[in-house]
Design a protein around this motif. Sequence first.
Motif, PDB file in Angstrom:
ATOM      1  N   GLY A 243       0.810  -1.209   0.000  1.00 30.78           N
ATOM      2  CA  GLY A 243       0.000   0.000   0.000  1.00 30.78           C
ATOM      3  C   GLY A 243       0.844   1.259   0.000  1.00 30.78           C
ATOM      4  N   PRO A 244       0.445   2.266  -0.792  1.00 30.64           N
ATOM      5  CA  PRO A 244       1.214   3.510  -0.863  1.00 30.64           C
ATOM      6  C   PRO A 244       1.205   4.281   0.462  1.00 30.64           C
ATOM      7  CG  PRO A 244      -0.684   3.573  -2.354  1.00 30.64           C
ATOM      8  CD  PRO A 244      -0.705   2.254  -1.676  1.00 30.64           C
ATOM      9  N   ALA A 245       2.311   4.965   0.717  1.00 29.74           N
ATOM     10  CA  ALA A 245       2.448   5.767   1.937  1.00 29.74           C
ATOM     11  C   ALA A 245       1.436   6.910   1.953  1.00 29.74           C
ATOM     12  CB  ALA A 245       3.867   6.325   2.020  1.00 29.74           C
ATOM     13  N   ASN A 246       1.136   7.373   3.144  1.00 33.65           N
ATOM     14  CA  ASN A 246       0.228   8.500   3.346  1.00 33.65           C
ATOM     15  C   ASN A 246      -1.149   8.247   2.746  1.00 33.65           C
ATOM     16  OD1 ASN A 246       2.328  10.032   4.612  1.00 33.65           O
ATOM     17  ND2 ASN A 246       3.136  10.429   2.569  1.00 33.65           N
ATOM     18  N   SER A 247      -1.618   7.020   2.889  1.00 30.64           N
ATOM     19  CA  SER A 247      -2.950   6.662   2.399  1.00 30.64           C
ATOM     20  C   SER A 247      -3.549   5.651   3.372  1.00 30.64           C
ATOM     21  CB  SER A 247      -2.868   6.049   0.993  1.00 30.64           C
ATOM     22  OG  SER A 247      -2.318   4.745   1.053  1.00 30.64           O
ATOM     23  N   GLU A 248      -4.817   5.353   3.185  1.00 30.27           N
ATOM     24  CA  GLU A 248      -5.480   4.328   3.990  1.00 30.27           C
ATOM     25  C   GLU A 248      -4.917   2.935   3.695  1.00 30.27           C
ATOM     26  OE1 GLU A 248      -7.844   4.714   6.476  1.00 30.27           O
ATOM     27  OE2 GLU A 248      -7.354   6.837   6.258  1.00 30.27           O
ATOM     28  N   PHE A 249      -4.173   2.792   2.619  1.00 32.56           N
ATOM     29  CA  PHE A 249      -3.591   1.513   2.205  1.00 32.56           C
ATOM     30  C   PHE A 249      -2.212   1.271   2.829  1.00 32.56           C
ATOM     31  CE2 PHE A 249      -6.053   3.376  -1.295  1.00 32.56           C
ATOM     32  CZ  PHE A 249      -7.038   2.407  -1.465  1.00 32.56           C
ATOM     33  N   GLU A 250      -1.641   2.321   3.434  1.00 33.91           N
ATOM     34  CA  GLU A 250      -0.280   2.265   3.968  1.00 33.91           C
ATOM     35  C   GLU A 250      -0.129   1.122   4.972  1.00 33.91           C
ATOM     36  OE1 GLU A 250       3.041   5.412   5.532  1.00 33.91           O
ATOM     37  OE2 GLU A 250       0.961   5.837   5.988  1.00 33.91           O
ATOM     38  N   ASN A 251       1.050   0.486   4.945  1.00 31.04           N
ATOM     39  CA  ASN A 251       1.398  -0.621   5.844  1.00 31.04           C
ATOM     40  C   ASN A 251       0.543  -1.867   5.638  1.00 31.04           C
ATOM     41  OD1 ASN A 251       3.469   0.871   7.109  1.00 31.04           O
ATOM     42  ND2 ASN A 251       1.956   1.858   8.429  1.00 31.04           N
ATOM     43  N   ARG A 252      -0.055  -1.988   4.474  1.00 25.75           N
ATOM     44  CA  ARG A 252      -0.823  -3.189   4.134  1.00 25.75           C
ATOM     45  C   ARG A 252      -0.219  -3.843   2.901  1.00 25.75           C
ATOM     46  NH1 ARG A 252      -7.232  -2.675   5.205  1.00 25.75           N
ATOM     47  NH2 ARG A 252      -7.149  -1.512   7.149  1.00 25.75           N
ATOM     48  N   ILE A 253      -0.325  -5.150   2.852  1.00 25.58           N
ATOM     49  CA  ILE A 253       0.126  -5.922   1.695  1.00 25.58           C
ATOM     50  C   ILE A 253      -1.109  -6.500   1.022  1.00 25.58           C
ATOM     51  CG2 ILE A 253       1.460  -7.914   0.916  1.00 25.58           C
ATOM     52  CD1 ILE A 253       3.232  -7.495   3.429  1.00 25.58           C
ATOM     53  N   TYR A 254      -1.259  -6.206  -0.260  1.00 23.81           N
ATOM     54  CA  TYR A 254      -2.411  -6.679  -1.029  1.00 23.81           C
ATOM     55  C   TYR A 254      -1.983  -7.803  -1.961  1.00 23.81           C
ATOM     56  CZ  TYR A 254      -4.824  -2.703   0.854  1.00 23.81           C
ATOM     57  OH  TYR A 254      -5.398  -1.816   1.734  1.00 23.81           O
ATOM     58  N   SER A 255      -2.675  -8.934  -1.857  1.00 18.58           N
ATOM     59  CA  SER A 255      -2.396 -10.092  -2.710  1.00 18.58           C
ATOM     60  C   SER A 255      -3.390 -10.116  -3.860  1.00 18.58           C
ATOM     61  CB  SER A 255      -2.517 -11.386  -1.905  1.00 18.58           C
ATOM     62  OG  SER A 255      -1.565 -11.406  -0.875  1.00 18.58           O
ATOM     63  N   LEU A 256      -2.899 -10.499  -5.043  1.00 17.55           N
ATOM     64  CA  LEU A 256      -3.723 -10.539  -6.247  1.00 17.55           C
ATOM     65  C   LEU A 256      -3.479 -11.840  -7.005  1.00 17.55           C
ATOM     66  CD1 LEU A 256      -2.293  -7.457  -6.022  1.00 17.55           C
ATOM     67  CD2 LEU A 256      -4.018  -7.049  -7.740  1.00 17.55           C
ATOM     68  N   ARG A 257      -4.438 -12.194  -7.850  1.00 16.47           N
ATOM     69  CA  ARG A 257      -4.291 -13.295  -8.800  1.00 16.47           C
ATOM     70  C   ARG A 257      -4.479 -12.723 -10.188  1.00 16.47           C
ATOM     71  NH1 ARG A 257      -8.464 -16.947  -7.617  1.00 16.47           N
ATOM     72  NH2 ARG A 257      -9.701 -15.965  -9.205  1.00 16.47           N
ATOM     73  N   LEU A 258      -3.599 -13.074 -11.103  1.00 16.07           N
ATOM     74  CA  LEU A 258      -3.687 -12.650 -12.498  1.00 16.07           C
ATOM     75  C   LEU A 258      -3.766 -13.914 -13.348  1.00 16.07           C
ATOM     76  CD1 LEU A 258      -1.287 -10.765 -10.966  1.00 16.07           C
ATOM     77  CD2 LEU A 258      -1.670  -9.487 -13.039  1.00 16.07           C
ATOM     78  N   VAL A 259      -4.668 -13.937 -14.311  1.00 17.33           N
ATOM     79  CA  VAL A 259      -4.818 -15.096 -15.186  1.00 17.33           C
ATOM     80  C   VAL A 259      -4.650 -14.639 -16.628  1.00 17.33           C
ATOM     81  CG1 VAL A 259      -6.332 -16.959 -15.962  1.00 17.33           C
ATOM     82  CG2 VAL A 259      -6.314 -16.303 -13.548  1.00 17.33           C
ATOM     83  N   CYS A 260      -3.608 -15.165 -17.258  1.00 16.54           N
ATOM     84  CA  CYS A 260      -3.305 -14.848 -18.648  1.00 16.54           C
ATOM     85  C   CYS A 260      -3.910 -15.941 -19.535  1.00 16.54           C
ATOM     86  CB  CYS A 260      -1.792 -14.789 -18.859  1.00 16.54           C
ATOM     87  SG  CYS A 260      -0.988 -13.525 -17.875  1.00 16.54           S
ATOM     88  N   GLY A 261      -4.894 -15.568 -20.325  1.00 19.95           N
ATOM     89  CA  GLY A 261      -5.544 -16.528 -21.204  1.00 19.95           C
ATOM     90  C   GLY A 261      -4.690 -16.868 -22.410  1.00 19.95           C
ATOM     91  N   ASP A 262      -5.222 -17.701 -23.266  1.00 17.88           N
ATOM     92  CA  ASP A 262      -4.506 -18.160 -24.467  1.00 17.88           C
ATOM     93  C   ASP A 262      -4.123 -17.025 -25.398  1.00 17.88           C
ATOM     94  OD1 ASP A 262      -4.807 -20.734 -23.535  1.00 17.88           O
ATOM     95  OD2 ASP A 262      -6.538 -21.176 -24.808  1.00 17.88           O
ATOM     96  N   SER A 263      -4.849 -15.916 -25.362  1.00 22.46           N
ATOM     97  CA  SER A 263      -4.590 -14.809 -26.297  1.00 22.46           C
ATOM     98  C   SER A 263      -3.694 -13.718 -25.715  1.00 22.46           C
ATOM     99  CB  SER A 263      -5.917 -14.192 -26.749  1.00 22.46           C
ATOM    100  OG  SER A 263      -6.670 -15.151 -27.442  1.00 22.46           O
ATOM    101  N   TYR A 264      -3.216 -13.908 -24.483  1.00 19.50           N
ATOM    102  CA  TYR A 264      -2.292 -12.936 -23.899  1.00 19.50           C
ATOM    103  C   TYR A 264      -1.019 -12.924 -24.728  1.00 19.50           C
ATOM    104  CZ  TYR A 264       0.601 -10.506 -20.485  1.00 19.50           C
ATOM    105  OH  TYR A 264       1.415  -9.602 -19.861  1.00 19.50           O
TER     106      TYR A 264
END
Length: 139
Positions: free
Chosen positions: A47-68
């Motif tokens: 999370g970026p500093a000086n924001s409500e996201f600060e000091n947090r780690i956000y996990s994501l999933r990305l799925v690349c299809g056949d046409s990526y």
Amino acid sequence: MTVVPRNFRLLEELEKGEKGFGNGSCSYGLAENDDILMSTWNGTILGPANSEFENRIYSLRLVCGDSYPLVPPDIWFLTKINLPCVDQNDGKVMPLQFAPLANWRSEYTMENLLSELRRTMAQPLNRKLPQPPEGATYA
């Protein structure tokens, strides 16, 4: 313009993701080492500093299809987040609300997408949005 085959492109991204990029605020890599199609990826955004996201780690999933890379990957936040471009029911980044997906170009990369999501978090309209409790995830 030369079109790079999907697997070559994904191998390039994997190599870059494993080395890290930028200031370490975003990272990505294959979800499963034995995924020979290189379809499912994990991402992390600090999370970026000086924001409500600060000091947090956000996990994501990305799925690349056949046409990526001709077609953008699908992206889901696994960590709950309050952002206008994220569906609050399942954490999916909504393509029409997130410019890099809405205006996708084949030269964009997963690195670009994660960096742009982090920039979106830091925008004045988003940086003070109230966030779900730390550690909350989409079911």
